[in-house]
Structure formats: C-alpha cells, structure tokens
Write an enzyme that holds these catalytic residues in place. Structure first.
Site, PDB file in Angstrom:
ATOM      1  N   GLU A  19       0.835  -1.213   0.000  1.00  9.82           N
ATOM      2  CA  GLU A  19       0.000   0.000   0.000  1.00  9.82           C
ATOM      3  C   GLU A  19       0.869   1.262   0.000  1.00  9.82           C
ATOM      4  OE1 GLU A  19      -3.582   0.107   2.407  1.00  9.82           O
ATOM      5  OE2 GLU A  19      -2.916   2.050   3.183  1.00  9.82           O
ATOM      6  N   HIS A  79      -8.084   3.264  -3.763  1.00 10.48           N
ATOM      7  CA  HIS A  79      -9.007   3.433  -2.639  1.00 10.48           C
ATOM      8  C   HIS A  79      -9.930   4.609  -2.974  1.00 10.48           C
ATOM      9  CE1 HIS A  79      -6.125   1.598   0.616  1.00 10.48           C
ATOM     10  NE2 HIS A  79      -5.889   1.066  -0.580  1.00 10.48           N
ATOM     11  N   ARG A 109     -15.595   4.057   3.859  1.00  7.66           N
ATOM     12  CA  ARG A 109     -16.359   5.229   4.282  1.00  7.66           C
ATOM     13  C   ARG A 109     -15.428   6.405   4.518  1.00  7.66           C
ATOM     14  NH1 ARG A 109     -20.406   5.709   9.345  1.00  7.66           N
ATOM     15  NH2 ARG A 109     -18.610   6.143  10.652  1.00  7.66           N
ATOM     16  N   GLY A 110     -14.254   6.157   5.089  1.00  9.58           N
ATOM     17  CA  GLY A 110     -13.361   7.251   5.465  1.00  9.58           C
ATOM     18  C   GLY A 110     -13.713   7.778   6.842  1.00  9.58           C
ATOM     19  N   ALA A 130     -19.829   2.284   4.067  1.00 11.59           N
ATOM     20  CA  ALA A 130     -19.068   1.774   2.922  1.00 11.59           C
ATOM     21  C   ALA A 130     -19.886   0.779   2.091  1.00 11.59           C
ATOM     22  CB  ALA A 130     -17.788   1.115   3.425  1.00 11.59           C
ATOM     23  N   ASP A 163     -19.681  -5.435  14.481  1.00 14.89           N
ATOM     24  CA  ASP A 163     -18.617  -5.180  13.519  1.00 14.89           C
ATOM     25  C   ASP A 163     -18.589  -6.274  12.445  1.00 14.89           C
ATOM     26  OD1 ASP A 163     -16.121  -3.318  13.282  1.00 14.89           O
ATOM     27  OD2 ASP A 163     -15.376  -5.346  12.885  1.00 14.89           O
ATOM     28  N   LYS A 170     -21.018  -5.936   3.832  1.00 12.67           N
ATOM     29  CA  LYS A 170     -20.253  -5.382   2.702  1.00 12.67           C
ATOM     30  C   LYS A 170     -19.979  -6.475   1.670  1.00 12.67           C
ATOM     31  CE  LYS A 170     -17.072  -3.150   5.441  1.00 12.67           C
ATOM     32  NZ  LYS A 170     -16.024  -2.180   5.843  1.00 12.67           N
TER      33      LYS A 170
HETATM   34  P1  FAD Z   1     -17.840   1.169   7.245  1.00 12.31           P
HETATM   35  O1  FAD Z   1     -17.758  -0.218   6.755  1.00 12.31           O
HETATM   36  O2  FAD Z   1     -18.942   2.030   6.701  1.00 12.31           O
HETATM   37  O3  FAD Z   1     -17.946   1.105   8.835  1.00 12.31           O
HETATM   38  C1  FAD Z   1     -17.860   2.290   9.625  1.00 12.31           C
HETATM   39  C2  FAD Z   1     -18.519   2.016  10.976  1.00 12.31           C
HETATM   40  O4  FAD Z   1     -19.934   1.899  10.791  1.00 12.31           O
HETATM   41  C3  FAD Z   1     -18.075   0.706  11.626  1.00 12.31           C
HETATM   42  O5  FAD Z   1     -18.096   0.881  13.019  1.00 12.31           O
HETATM   43  C4  FAD Z   1     -19.148  -0.282  11.192  1.00 12.31           C
HETATM   44  O6  FAD Z   1     -19.275  -1.373  12.081  1.00 12.31           O
HETATM   45  C5  FAD Z   1     -20.379   0.611  11.201  1.00 12.31           C
HETATM   46  N1  FAD Z   1     -21.401   0.200  10.250  1.00 12.31           N
HETATM   47  C6  FAD Z   1     -21.211  -0.245   8.982  1.00 12.31           C
HETATM   48  N2  FAD Z   1     -22.386  -0.528   8.382  1.00 12.31           N
HETATM   49  C7  FAD Z   1     -23.351  -0.239   9.303  1.00 12.31           C
HETATM   50  C8  FAD Z   1     -24.775  -0.297   9.292  1.00 12.31           C
HETATM   51  N3  FAD Z   1     -25.449  -0.728   8.220  1.00 12.31           N
HETATM   52  N4  FAD Z   1     -25.449   0.096  10.413  1.00 12.31           N
HETATM   53  C9  FAD Z   1     -24.786   0.524  11.521  1.00 12.31           C
HETATM   54  N5  FAD Z   1     -23.427   0.601  11.589  1.00 12.31           N
HETATM   55  C10 FAD Z   1     -22.732   0.235  10.476  1.00 12.31           C
HETATM   56  N6  FAD Z   1      -9.257   5.987   5.063  1.00 12.31           N
HETATM   57  C11 FAD Z   1      -9.087   6.980   4.137  1.00 12.31           C
HETATM   58  O7  FAD Z   1      -9.457   8.146   4.396  1.00 12.31           O
HETATM   59  N7  FAD Z   1      -8.497   6.710   2.927  1.00 12.31           N
HETATM   60  C12 FAD Z   1      -8.080   5.478   2.581  1.00 12.31           C
HETATM   61  O8  FAD Z   1      -7.575   5.272   1.486  1.00 12.31           O
HETATM   62  C13 FAD Z   1      -8.228   4.426   3.535  1.00 12.31           C
HETATM   63  N8  FAD Z   1      -7.823   3.166   3.249  1.00 12.31           N
HETATM   64  C14 FAD Z   1      -8.015   2.157   4.157  1.00 12.31           C
HETATM   65  C15 FAD Z   1      -7.619   0.871   3.830  1.00 12.31           C
HETATM   66  C16 FAD Z   1      -7.775  -0.173   4.718  1.00 12.31           C
HETATM   67  C17 FAD Z   1      -7.339  -1.569   4.329  1.00 12.31           C
HETATM   68  C18 FAD Z   1      -8.348   0.081   5.996  1.00 12.31           C
HETATM   69  C19 FAD Z   1      -8.491  -1.031   6.984  1.00 12.31           C
HETATM   70  C20 FAD Z   1      -8.761   1.370   6.346  1.00 12.31           C
HETATM   71  C21 FAD Z   1      -8.612   2.427   5.430  1.00 12.31           C
HETATM   72  N9  FAD Z   1      -9.032   3.726   5.707  1.00 12.31           N
HETATM   73  C22 FAD Z   1      -8.857   4.727   4.790  1.00 12.31           C
HETATM   74  C23 FAD Z   1      -9.650   4.035   7.013  1.00 12.31           C
HETATM   75  C24 FAD Z   1     -11.202   3.884   6.977  1.00 12.31           C
HETATM   76  O9  FAD Z   1     -11.754   4.760   6.038  1.00 12.31           O
HETATM   77  C25 FAD Z   1     -11.735   4.179   8.375  1.00 12.31           C
HETATM   78  O10 FAD Z   1     -11.286   3.201   9.272  1.00 12.31           O
HETATM   79  C26 FAD Z   1     -13.226   4.392   8.496  1.00 12.31           C
HETATM   80  O11 FAD Z   1     -13.518   4.863   9.808  1.00 12.31           O
HETATM   81  C27 FAD Z   1     -14.050   3.104   8.315  1.00 12.31           C
HETATM   82  O12 FAD Z   1     -14.186   2.819   7.018  1.00 12.31           O
HETATM   83  P2  FAD Z   1     -15.027   1.535   6.546  1.00 12.31           P
HETATM   84  O13 FAD Z   1     -14.949   1.519   5.088  1.00 12.31           O
HETATM   85  O14 FAD Z   1     -14.640   0.343   7.297  1.00 12.31           O
HETATM   86  O15 FAD Z   1     -16.524   1.992   7.015  1.00 12.31           O
END
Ligand code: FAD
Length: 294
Positions: A19, A79, A109-110, A130, A163, A170
């Site tokens: 990455e 990403h 989601r970010g 996300a 979680d 997803k």
């Molecule tokens: P989600 O999957 O939407 O989850 C966010 C929160 O909401 C979690 O607590 C989840 O349990 C909860 N949730 C999900 N769906 C629901 C639902 N239907 N109802 C209620 N709660 C729900 N950040 C950046 O800014 N740029 C990047 O390029 C980037 N790359 C990353 C790459 C990797 C491999 C990882 C692990 C993280 C990365 N991140 C990046 C960080 C990431 O964006 C954050 O950790 C963010 O807070 C969560 O993103 P997510 O896509 O997991 O969100």
C-alpha cells in the site's frame, strides 16, 4: 485483458501486496516512485493507493493509479472514500477510474476530515456506510471491489458481533475481498476470520501488516487502528528503545514471524503498509521468500 484482484486471489498460493499513499511534495513523489520501482521487482499481486481525507491528494490517487497501470507491470487498486462526496460525485470518480484503466477499487467510508475520531456526518447527498459505496461500484460496471476489515473491531462499532455483521453486509453488497487494518497478534486476525466464517461467509480476508521500524510508529499505529498496541510486544520494543538499530531489527523480525504464522494458517494474502518506503517490506519479503512461503 485487464487483470482483477479476484483473479489473483483465485490463483494458487497467497497474494502479496503493498500500500502507498499520494505524496504531497516533489521530494515525497520521488521517494514514492523509488519505492514503487524497487518493489516492482518482487512481482507483487497488486499494489493499492490510498484516498486522502480531502484536498489535492484526492485527484492524485487517480493520477498515480493510472500511472502505475500505464508505466509499470503492477496491478493498481484505487481506494475511494465517501467523505465529502455526493453519490453523483462518487459515480463520477468510479467512471474516471474505469476510464483510467483502473477497475480494481477499495470502497471505504473514510473518517471525518480534521479529527478522525470526531462526529461522522455524511454528505447530504452521499452515503452513510461503505456498504452503499460497494453497491454503487458494483452496479456501475464489472469492477473488482474490496473493503476494510478490523481484527480488533472498528473503533465506532458497538461490539465485535456488530462489527462482523457490518463486514459481512459489505460482502453481501458485492465486495469480493477485505484487507485488514494493521494488527500485530495473529490470533486477532484468526478470531476475526472465525467470526466471519461463523456468520456463514467465506470471503477472503487479506492480512494487513506494518513493520515497526522506530518506536514512534507504535503510537502512530495506535492512532491509525484506534486499538492499543499489544503490551507484551510494546515491552520488548521498550527494552531496546535506546538503540534504533535494534528496534528496527526487532520490527522486521516480529513482522516476518507474524506473516509466517499467518501463512501457515492459510491466509489468502498479506498486504504491507509501506509508508512509501521499500526497505523494510523488502527485508520481510526476503525472510518469507527464504522460508519458501511465497
Ligand atoms: P464502514 O464499513 O462504513 O464502517 C464504519 C462504521 O460503521 C463501523 O463501526 C461499522 O461497524 C459501522 N457500520 C457499517 N455498516 C453499518 C450499518 N449498516 N449500520 C450501523 N453501523 C454500520 N481511510 C481513508 O481516508 N483513505 C483510505 O484510502 C483508507 N484506506 C483504508 C484501507 C484499509 C485496508 C483500511 C483497513 C482502512 C482504510 N481507511 C482509509 C480508514 C477507513 O476509512 C476508516 O477506518 C473508516 O472509519 C471506516 O471505514 P469503513 O470503510 O470500514 O466503514
């Protein structure tokens, strides 16, 4: 024919990926391209480029992934985060990535810009989770979409069960694999895999690893994961903290040992957070290659 991460995962043996993040300065840009060139020789399955919290580096994600697709032998994954974007904008970016020859995307989601631990507010015309971005990508074309997973649970999740349910949602929305946040204890990953399996899902979860090469990275990893660094490991680093060379050697050793264990446990892939440098990753790779793991 365009290659997709799903094809890499379908092949025998684990994937091996790196990455990078979009640099902010010319010097950083040079360091990034040096790392890319040095790591290209290891023939990784794919490389991924993160999406910034805001500002000019966001456009750079598309530029860099396109440049990797055109100028190197590497397979880039872009990403994309939902932060500050309407659904129409997200569809537009997905279209731009496809036009740039980048059909491999990681849907995220970010975090809230400025304060990652602050209140999350979705764009009024945007997506909340996300999962919805995965659906946008999957309905837009034949894209191979990955998502984030959290061995210790996402800091905002009420429980590990919640979680896991959201991660599985997803996959149901069309994600074909996940990459984990960095972790340092194999059992944390294995328990996540068990929870997902128990939920009836066998999607591949790639293990995300970051070699600790200086003591400052321990605190940084806690900021990035929202989880405390394992106390036993922290004590081992503390014992050699006065000697930067020993800290670095310990970081390479511990990451190699962790990757070895995960490979023995049959992980579908290992993904390295390189911080745009190649040396530590190459050293771990050499240790694993010597063990004929890859
Ligand atoms: P989600 O999957 O939407 O989850 C966010 C929160 O909401 C979690 O607590 C989840 O349990 C909860 N949730 C999900 N769906 C629901 C639902 N239907 N109802 C209620 N709660 C729900 N950040 C950046 O800014 N740029 C990047 O390029 C980037 N790359 C990353 C790459 C990797 C491999 C990882 C692990 C993280 C990365 N991140 C990046 C960080 C990431 O964006 C954050 O950790 C963010 O807070 C969560 O993103 P997510 O896509 O997991 O969100």
């Amino acid at each position: 024919m365009t290659r997709l991460v799903r094809d890499c995962l379908a092949q025998d043996g684990p994937t091996f990926s790196f990455e990078f993040f979009p640099p902010r300065s010319t010097d950083d840009d040079r360091a990034l391209w040096q790392a890319i060139r040095e790591l290209e020789g290891l023939r990784p399955s794919f490389v991924s480029v993160t999406y910034g919290a805001g500002g000019s580096t966001r456009a750079r994600t598309i530029e860099i992934t396109e440049q990797i697709a055109v100028d190197t032998t590497l397979l880039p994954v872009a990403h994309l985060t939902a932060v500050g974007h309407s659904k129409a904008e997200l569809r537009g970016i997905v279209g731009n990535l496809a036009a740039a020859g980048v059909p491999n995307m990681l849907a995220l989601r970010g975090d809230p810009p400025g304060d990652p631990e602050g209140e999350w507010t979705k764009h009024p015309e945007g997506v909340e989770y996300a999962e919805e971005l995965v659906a946008i990508m999957r309905t837009h074309g034949d894209f191979c979409v990955g998502v984030a997973a959290f061995p210790n649970g996402h800091p905002r999740s009420a429980s590990l069960d919640d979680d896991t349910r959201h991660l599985v949602a997803k996959f149901h929305a069309g994600a074909e694999y996940a990459i984990t946040n960095m972790f340092f204890v194999a059992d944390d990953y294995l328990r996540l895999r068990d929870r997902v399996t128990a939920a009836g899902c066998d999607a591949p979860i790639i293990a995300g690893l970051m070699p600790i090469t200086n003591v400052g990275m321990i605190r940084r990893s806690e900021q990035l994961t929202g989880a405390p660094f394992p106390a036993k490991l922290a004590a081992r680093f503390a014992a050699v903290a006065h000697d930067p060379k020993s800290v670095r050697a310990m970081g390479i050793y511990e990451t190699s040992k962790l990757a070895e264990r995960l490979l023995e446990e049959g992980v579908p892939g290992v993904h390295f957070y390189t911080l745009n440098r190649s040396k530590a990753t190459r050293e771990v790779w050499a240790n694993l290659a010597l063990g004929a793991r890859l």
